[in-house]
Design a protein around this motif. Structure first.
Motif, PDB file in Angstrom:
ATOM      1  N   SER A  25       0.812  -1.222   0.000  1.00  0.00           N
ATOM      2  CA  SER A  25       0.000   0.000   0.000  1.00  0.00           C
ATOM      3  C   SER A  25       0.840   1.265   0.000  1.00  0.00           C
ATOM      4  CB  SER A  25      -0.931   0.007   1.223  1.00  0.00           C
ATOM      5  OG  SER A  25      -0.210   0.250   2.423  1.00  0.00           O
ATOM      6  N   VAL A  26       2.121   1.172   0.365  1.00  0.00           N
ATOM      7  CA  VAL A  26       2.960   2.380   0.408  1.00  0.00           C
ATOM      8  C   VAL A  26       3.900   2.466  -0.792  1.00  0.00           C
ATOM      9  CG1 VAL A  26       2.845   2.488   2.921  1.00  0.00           C
ATOM     10  CG2 VAL A  26       4.778   1.311   1.851  1.00  0.00           C
ATOM     11  N   ARG A  27       3.706   1.613  -1.795  1.00  0.00           N
ATOM     12  CA  ARG A  27       4.445   1.769  -3.037  1.00  0.00           C
ATOM     13  C   ARG A  27       4.039   3.095  -3.678  1.00  0.00           C
ATOM     14  NH1 ARG A  27       6.448  -3.081  -5.704  1.00  0.00           N
ATOM     15  NH2 ARG A  27       5.874  -2.168  -7.721  1.00  0.00           N
ATOM     16  N   THR A  28       4.999   3.827  -4.186  1.00  0.00           N
ATOM     17  CA  THR A  28       4.687   5.118  -4.791  1.00  0.00           C
ATOM     18  C   THR A  28       3.716   4.929  -5.955  1.00  0.00           C
ATOM     19  OG1 THR A  28       6.727   4.924  -6.099  1.00  0.00           O
ATOM     20  CG2 THR A  28       6.817   6.250  -4.083  1.00  0.00           C
ATOM     21  N   PRO A  29       2.866   5.937  -6.237  1.00  0.00           N
ATOM     22  CA  PRO A  29       1.798   5.760  -7.230  1.00  0.00           C
ATOM     23  C   PRO A  29       2.268   5.325  -8.612  1.00  0.00           C
ATOM     24  CG  PRO A  29       1.360   7.692  -5.900  1.00  0.00           C
ATOM     25  CD  PRO A  29       2.732   7.215  -5.508  1.00  0.00           C
ATOM     26  N   ASP A  30       3.505   5.665  -8.996  1.00  0.00           N
ATOM     27  CA  ASP A  30       3.982   5.227 -10.307  1.00  0.00           C
ATOM     28  C   ASP A  30       4.252   3.733 -10.341  1.00  0.00           C
ATOM     29  OD1 ASP A  30       6.088   5.798  -8.480  1.00  0.00           O
ATOM     30  OD2 ASP A  30       7.546   5.729 -10.115  1.00  0.00           O
ATOM     31  N   ARG A  31       4.394   3.102  -9.154  1.00  0.00           N
ATOM     32  CA  ARG A  31       4.663   1.660  -9.090  1.00  0.00           C
ATOM     33  C   ARG A  31       3.556   0.912  -8.350  1.00  0.00           C
ATOM     34  NH1 ARG A  31       8.396  -0.128  -6.080  1.00  0.00           N
ATOM     35  NH2 ARG A  31       8.239   1.548  -4.547  1.00  0.00           N
ATOM     36  N   ALA A  32       2.496   1.602  -7.962  1.00  0.00           N
ATOM     37  CA  ALA A  32       1.441   0.977  -7.165  1.00  0.00           C
ATOM     38  C   ALA A  32       0.749  -0.132  -7.955  1.00  0.00           C
ATOM     39  CB  ALA A  32       0.422   2.035  -6.739  1.00  0.00           C
ATOM     40  N   TYR A  33       0.487  -1.243  -7.262  1.00  0.00           N
ATOM     41  CA  TYR A  33      -0.194  -2.351  -7.916  1.00  0.00           C
ATOM     42  C   TYR A  33      -1.620  -1.946  -8.303  1.00  0.00           C
ATOM     43  CZ  TYR A  33       3.583  -5.409  -6.343  1.00  0.00           C
ATOM     44  OH  TYR A  33       4.810  -5.990  -6.132  1.00  0.00           O
ATOM     45  N   LEU A  34      -2.031  -2.368  -9.495  1.00  0.00           N
ATOM     46  CA  LEU A  34      -3.394  -2.127  -9.953  1.00  0.00           C
ATOM     47  C   LEU A  34      -4.236  -3.379  -9.783  1.00  0.00           C
ATOM     48  CD1 LEU A  34      -5.548  -0.441 -11.353  1.00  0.00           C
ATOM     49  CD2 LEU A  34      -4.527  -1.063 -13.557  1.00  0.00           C
ATOM     50  N   ARG A  35      -3.759  -4.485 -10.348  1.00  0.00           N
ATOM     51  CA  ARG A  35      -4.466  -5.777 -10.265  1.00  0.00           C
ATOM     52  C   ARG A  35      -5.936  -5.615 -10.660  1.00  0.00           C
ATOM     53  NH1 ARG A  35      -1.355  -7.140  -4.669  1.00  0.00           N
ATOM     54  NH2 ARG A  35       0.586  -7.902  -5.564  1.00  0.00           N
ATOM     55  N   GLY A  36      -6.862  -6.086  -9.848  1.00  0.00           N
ATOM     56  CA  GLY A  36      -8.288  -5.905 -10.146  1.00  0.00           C
ATOM     57  C   GLY A  36      -8.917  -7.072 -10.859  1.00  0.00           C
ATOM     58  N   SER A  37     -10.200  -6.941 -11.137  1.00  0.00           N
ATOM     59  CA  SER A  37     -10.959  -8.016 -11.796  1.00  0.00           C
ATOM     60  C   SER A  37     -12.122  -7.417 -12.565  1.00  0.00           C
ATOM     61  CB  SER A  37     -11.464  -9.029 -10.759  1.00  0.00           C
ATOM     62  OG  SER A  37     -12.353  -8.390  -9.849  1.00  0.00           O
ATOM     63  N   TRP A  38     -12.603  -8.195 -13.521  1.00  0.00           N
ATOM     64  CA  TRP A  38     -13.824  -7.860 -14.264  1.00  0.00           C
ATOM     65  C   TRP A  38     -14.838  -8.952 -14.019  1.00  0.00           C
ATOM     66  CZ3 TRP A  38     -11.861  -6.443 -19.894  1.00  0.00           C
ATOM     67  CH2 TRP A  38     -11.217  -5.183 -19.845  1.00  0.00           C
ATOM     68  N   THR A  39     -16.094  -8.568 -13.848  1.00  0.00           N
ATOM     69  CA  THR A  39     -17.174  -9.535 -13.706  1.00  0.00           C
ATOM     70  C   THR A  39     -18.274  -9.197 -14.700  1.00  0.00           C
ATOM     71  OG1 THR A  39     -16.693  -9.832 -11.344  1.00  0.00           O
ATOM     72  CG2 THR A  39     -18.859 -10.548 -12.129  1.00  0.00           C
TER      73      THR A  39
END
Length: 276
Positions: A259-273
């Protein structure tokens, strides 16, 4: 013999418990040091100064990139699914691109930005999440066959900084014929859609709170586990709480690190339903 072995085993268990707790605290402390160091390097300036490294707020007035973008943050992802209407994405790469262009400072001074690979582009994470959302159920349906293959469904999520958008920019300020900003931070040049100092301050406080909370809870578990008489009900409850905390604190520490990774390296991941 058994009476002697029990206290020794309990002491060893507590030693392992505290080594585990302190290692996780040390990892969080390393994140804290790095973020605090970055925040210190982002010295706020009221106006550009020759050869100074610092942070200024500005507005994008021109971008030399595709569709007039000044800069963009890109996340390459791979989606996978089983054909049940759900796709799960994992991040493959994060990339920042400064295309070059011009910004205007609050006092009306125009600053030229030269395209460079040595730049970190911090997007608004809410805007990035919106860009990652599917446009329709039909898009998910079209992606599903590819998502079931070994290579998965590749996609590119891009957030652009465009004309008229307020930004924060940090680097080394130089003046020849006109003001320019060059890479001057440890990571190069920073251009952000959000206030980076505020973001960093908030994350630093979150880490400090985690470290303090972790140590306090571990100390409370230890106090209860060693409450006399040993191996009585209070002591056993304390030992059980210590075991539960031992198992839970590492996943929490990993989640904090992400959660503290800088925004340029922040994980996005996610899902579609897919909806009916």
């Amino acid at each position: 013999m058994l009476e002697l072995a029990r206290p020794i085993m309990a002491a060893l268990a507590l030693a392992v418990f505290w080594i585990h707790v302190l290692l996780i605290a040390a990892a969080a402390g390393q994140d804290l040091i790095e973020l605090a160091r970055l925040r210190r390097s982002l010295r706020p300036l009221t106006s550009p100064r020759e050869a100074w490294v610092g942070l200024l707020r500005a507005t994008v007035v021109r971008g030399d990139g595709p569709a007039g973008a000044l800069a963009s943050n890109v996340v390459e992802q791979v989606g996978r699914g089983k054909g049940d209407g759900k796709l799960y994405f994992s991040d493959a790469a994060h990339r920042s691109e400064l295309h070059g262009g011009e910004i205007e400072l609050a006092d009306g001074v125009r600053v030229e930005l030269v395209a460079t690979d040595a730049a970190g582009v911090w997007p608004d994470l809410a805007a990035r999440a919106a860009a990652a959302a599917p446009s329709s159920s039909a898009q998910i349906t079209e992606a599903e066959p590819q998502a079931r293959r070994a290579k998965g469904y590749p996609r590119r999520v891009e957030v652009e900084l465009v004309e008229g958008q307020p930004v924060w920019i940090a680097g080394r300020w130089t003046h020849a014929d006109r003001w320019q900003v060059e890479p001057g931070l440890a990571g190069g040049l920073l251009i952000s859609a959000i206030d980076p100092r505020r973001w960093l301050a908030r994350k630093c406080w979150i880490i400090v709170s985690f470290i303090v909370g972790e140590i306090v809870i571990a100390a409370a578990c230890t106090l209860a586990a060693t409450w006399p008489p040993l191996f009585d009900w209070v002591s056993m409850l304390g030992a059980g709480a210590a075991l539960g905390f031992f198992l839970a604190v590492q996943p929490v520490g990993v989640s904090l690190n992400e959660s503290v990774r800088t925004p340029d390296r922040a994980y996005l991941r996610g899902s579609w339903t897919r909806t009916p």
